[in-house]
Scaffold this motif. Sequence first.
Motif, PDB file in Angstrom:
ATOM      1  N   ARG A   1       0.725  -1.158  -0.080  1.00 41.29           N
ATOM      2  CA  ARG A   1       0.097  -0.055  -0.090  1.00 41.29           C
ATOM      3  C   ARG A   1       0.776   1.310  -0.017  1.00 41.29           C
ATOM      4  O   ARG A   1       2.031   1.314   0.522  1.00 41.29           O
ATOM      5  N   VAL A   2       0.524   2.359  -0.689  1.00 37.88           N
ATOM      6  CA  VAL A   2       1.270   3.341  -0.889  1.00 37.88           C
ATOM      7  C   VAL A   2       0.335   4.666  -0.650  1.00 37.88           C
ATOM      8  O   VAL A   2      -0.734   4.727  -1.244  1.00 37.88           O
ATOM      9  N   SER A   3       0.738   5.756   0.199  1.00 37.77           N
ATOM     10  CA  SER A   3      -0.015   6.758   0.371  1.00 37.77           C
ATOM     11  C   SER A   3       1.103   8.167   0.130  1.00 37.77           C
ATOM     12  O   SER A   3       2.160   7.771   0.360  1.00 37.77           O
ATOM     13  N   CYS A   4       0.505   9.159  -0.585  1.00 45.28           N
ATOM     14  CA  CYS A   4       1.286  10.383  -0.789  1.00 45.28           C
ATOM     15  C   CYS A   4       0.664  11.449  -0.282  1.00 45.28           C
ATOM     16  O   CYS A   4      -0.557  12.071  -0.652  1.00 45.28           O
ATOM     17  N   LEU A   5       1.600  12.107   0.839  1.00 48.97           N
ATOM     18  CA  LEU A   5       0.907  13.394   1.388  1.00 48.97           C
ATOM     19  C   LEU A   5       1.447  14.589   0.933  1.00 48.97           C
ATOM     20  O   LEU A   5       2.404  14.975   0.600  1.00 48.97           O
ATOM     21  N   CYS A   6       0.201  15.367   0.441  1.00 49.57           N
ATOM     22  CA  CYS A   6       0.572  16.762  -0.018  1.00 49.57           C
ATOM     23  C   CYS A   6      -0.230  17.822   0.457  1.00 49.57           C
ATOM     24  O   CYS A   6      -1.293  18.410   0.043  1.00 49.57           O
ATOM     25  N   PRO A   7       0.450  18.199   1.559  1.00 50.90           N
ATOM     26  CA  PRO A   7      -0.171  19.480   2.441  1.00 50.90           C
ATOM     27  C   PRO A   7       0.326  20.684   1.724  1.00 50.90           C
ATOM     28  O   PRO A   7       1.323  20.848   1.047  1.00 50.90           O
ATOM     29  N   MET A   8      -0.372  22.016   1.931  1.00 50.11           N
ATOM     30  CA  MET A   8       0.070  23.306   1.782  1.00 50.11           C
ATOM     31  C   MET A   8       0.896  23.551   2.993  1.00 50.11           C
ATOM     32  O   MET A   8       1.724  22.791   3.698  1.00 50.11           O
ATOM     33  N   GLY A   9       0.497  24.627   3.632  1.00 49.46           N
ATOM     34  CA  GLY A   9       1.240  25.301   4.808  1.00 49.46           C
ATOM     35  C   GLY A   9       0.995  24.427   5.980  1.00 49.46           C
ATOM     36  O   GLY A   9      -0.335  24.195   6.550  1.00 49.46           O
ATOM     37  N   VAL A  10       2.075  24.000   6.796  1.00 48.08           N
ATOM     38  CA  VAL A  10       2.040  23.358   8.044  1.00 48.08           C
ATOM     39  C   VAL A  10       2.993  23.990   9.001  1.00 48.08           C
ATOM     40  O   VAL A  10       4.221  24.276   8.532  1.00 48.08           O
ATOM     41  N   ASP A  11       2.879  24.131  10.086  1.00 47.34           N
ATOM     42  CA  ASP A  11       3.672  25.083  11.216  1.00 47.34           C
ATOM     43  C   ASP A  11       4.925  24.037  11.577  1.00 47.34           C
ATOM     44  O   ASP A  11       4.636  23.401  12.734  1.00 47.34           O
ATOM     45  N   THR A  12       5.754  23.962  10.757  1.00 51.39           N
ATOM     46  CA  THR A  12       7.028  23.451  10.979  1.00 51.39           C
ATOM     47  C   THR A  12       8.263  24.196  10.966  1.00 51.39           C
ATOM     48  O   THR A  12       8.068  25.378  10.130  1.00 51.39           O
TER      49      THR A  12
ATOM     50  N   ARG B   1      -4.967  27.790   4.986  1.00 53.26           N
ATOM     51  CA  ARG B   1      -4.725  27.657   6.430  1.00 53.26           C
ATOM     52  C   ARG B   1      -3.209  27.014   6.712  1.00 53.26           C
ATOM     53  O   ARG B   1      -3.141  26.103   5.976  1.00 53.26           O
ATOM     54  N   VAL B   2      -2.759  27.593   7.647  1.00 47.97           N
ATOM     55  CA  VAL B   2      -1.397  26.870   8.054  1.00 47.97           C
ATOM     56  C   VAL B   2      -1.913  25.893   9.171  1.00 47.97           C
ATOM     57  O   VAL B   2      -2.189  26.399  10.403  1.00 47.97           O
ATOM     58  N   LEU B   3      -1.613  24.739   9.065  1.00 45.91           N
ATOM     59  CA  LEU B   3      -2.360  23.873  10.018  1.00 45.91           C
ATOM     60  C   LEU B   3      -1.017  23.224  10.881  1.00 45.91           C
ATOM     61  O   LEU B   3       0.167  23.434  10.722  1.00 45.91           O
ATOM     62  N   ALA B   4      -1.527  22.932  12.027  1.00 42.03           N
ATOM     63  CA  ALA B   4      -0.652  22.168  13.126  1.00 42.03           C
ATOM     64  C   ALA B   4      -0.268  21.163  12.858  1.00 42.03           C
ATOM     65  O   ALA B   4      -0.957  19.999  12.038  1.00 42.03           O
ATOM     66  N   PRO B   5       0.917  20.578  12.874  1.00 42.75           N
ATOM     67  CA  PRO B   5       1.451  19.172  12.465  1.00 42.75           C
ATOM     68  C   PRO B   5       0.758  18.076  13.019  1.00 42.75           C
ATOM     69  O   PRO B   5       0.272  17.077  11.980  1.00 42.75           O
ATOM     70  N   ASP B   6       0.014  18.275  14.075  1.00 45.48           N
ATOM     71  CA  ASP B   6      -0.914  17.048  14.791  1.00 45.48           C
ATOM     72  C   ASP B   6      -2.231  16.982  13.823  1.00 45.48           C
ATOM     73  O   ASP B   6      -2.657  15.703  13.746  1.00 45.48           O
ATOM     74  N   ASP B   7      -2.607  17.916  13.360  1.00 48.76           N
ATOM     75  CA  ASP B   7      -3.509  18.035  12.333  1.00 48.76           C
ATOM     76  C   ASP B   7      -3.448  17.003  11.210  1.00 48.76           C
ATOM     77  O   ASP B   7      -4.266  16.384  10.825  1.00 48.76           O
ATOM     78  N   VAL B   8      -2.358  17.335  10.713  1.00 50.28           N
ATOM     79  CA  VAL B   8      -1.876  16.639   9.453  1.00 50.28           C
ATOM     80  C   VAL B   8      -1.688  15.220   9.609  1.00 50.28           C
ATOM     81  O   VAL B   8      -2.083  14.228   8.995  1.00 50.28           O
ATOM     82  N   ALA B   9      -1.041  14.986  10.910  1.00 45.57           N
ATOM     83  CA  ALA B   9      -0.824  13.399  11.415  1.00 45.57           C
ATOM     84  C   ALA B   9      -2.311  12.767  11.590  1.00 45.57           C
ATOM     85  O   ALA B   9      -2.235  11.552  11.124  1.00 45.57           O
TER      86      ALA B   9
END
Length: 279
Positions: free
Chosen positions: A178-189, A215-223
């Motif tokens: 299985r493969v997933s590809c994460l493509c966010p915009m702004g993340v607070d890193t 929106r600039v997301l928090a890393p935990d939201d992305v996780a």
Amino acid sequence: MNPAGKVAIVTGGGGGIGGALAARLAEAGARVVVADLDAAAAGTVAAHIEADHPGSVLAVGADVADRGAIAGLIDTAEAAFGPVDMYFANAGVTGGVGLDAGEDAWDRALDVNLRAHVRAAQLLVPDWVERGSGYFVSTASAAGLLTQIGSATYSVSKHAAVGFAEWLSVTYGDKGIRVSCLCPMGVDTPLLREGFAAGDPVGEAATTAVTAAGRVLAPDDVAQCVLAAIDAEQFLILPHPEVLEMYRHKGADYDRWLRGMRRYQATLLGDSDAQGPVA
């Protein structure tokens, strides 16, 4: 795939998205190797996880641009926890800006943002095919679907990361991989906060293009988005859903999209005659 009982490696795990992913995976019952170029940062993340989930985490300092370092990570994970089930190719660099980016900047961006994914897959996938199971998660960027104003190194390497993840899925998806590809915009890193090139107008425009696009997301939201996608075995992970609409506009009329991006770039660079981006 349910992470409970699985062995996972998270690169770029010393903070940001990687640190949040490691914490969420441990919370879900996985045993996690947290890898980062900054060994101390990886250790700090691991210590926080260990406090809540004893025996579930190990920290390793590693430069994943190096094939030997990736092999060492896999060996360490197997010795501590058993065969690796999940690999999160999350480490990333911004690279340089403009055509002035030198060979070193191109090499570093391609090594970390792309070749590190390829090298990890080369080491892991054959065994996964034998076992009939494995999960590879590639952290790319919305820039890999759209583009990154200012930084060719980032845009090109992230496009390549998306392309490699697609290829992995097509080639091995019917063999239990299985493969997933994460493509966010702004993340607070730290990667976003450090920007592309402080003091350089093009570099600052590149950073503004990310922070102003949504929106600039928090890393935990992305996780949390990533773990939900893994549960659903979904390929494209878009913590910013609006990226899909932007991608559709790009595909619907490529030339119109390019014209709009040129106008948007001119706006960011302070061209008073420029108009805003075209949707």
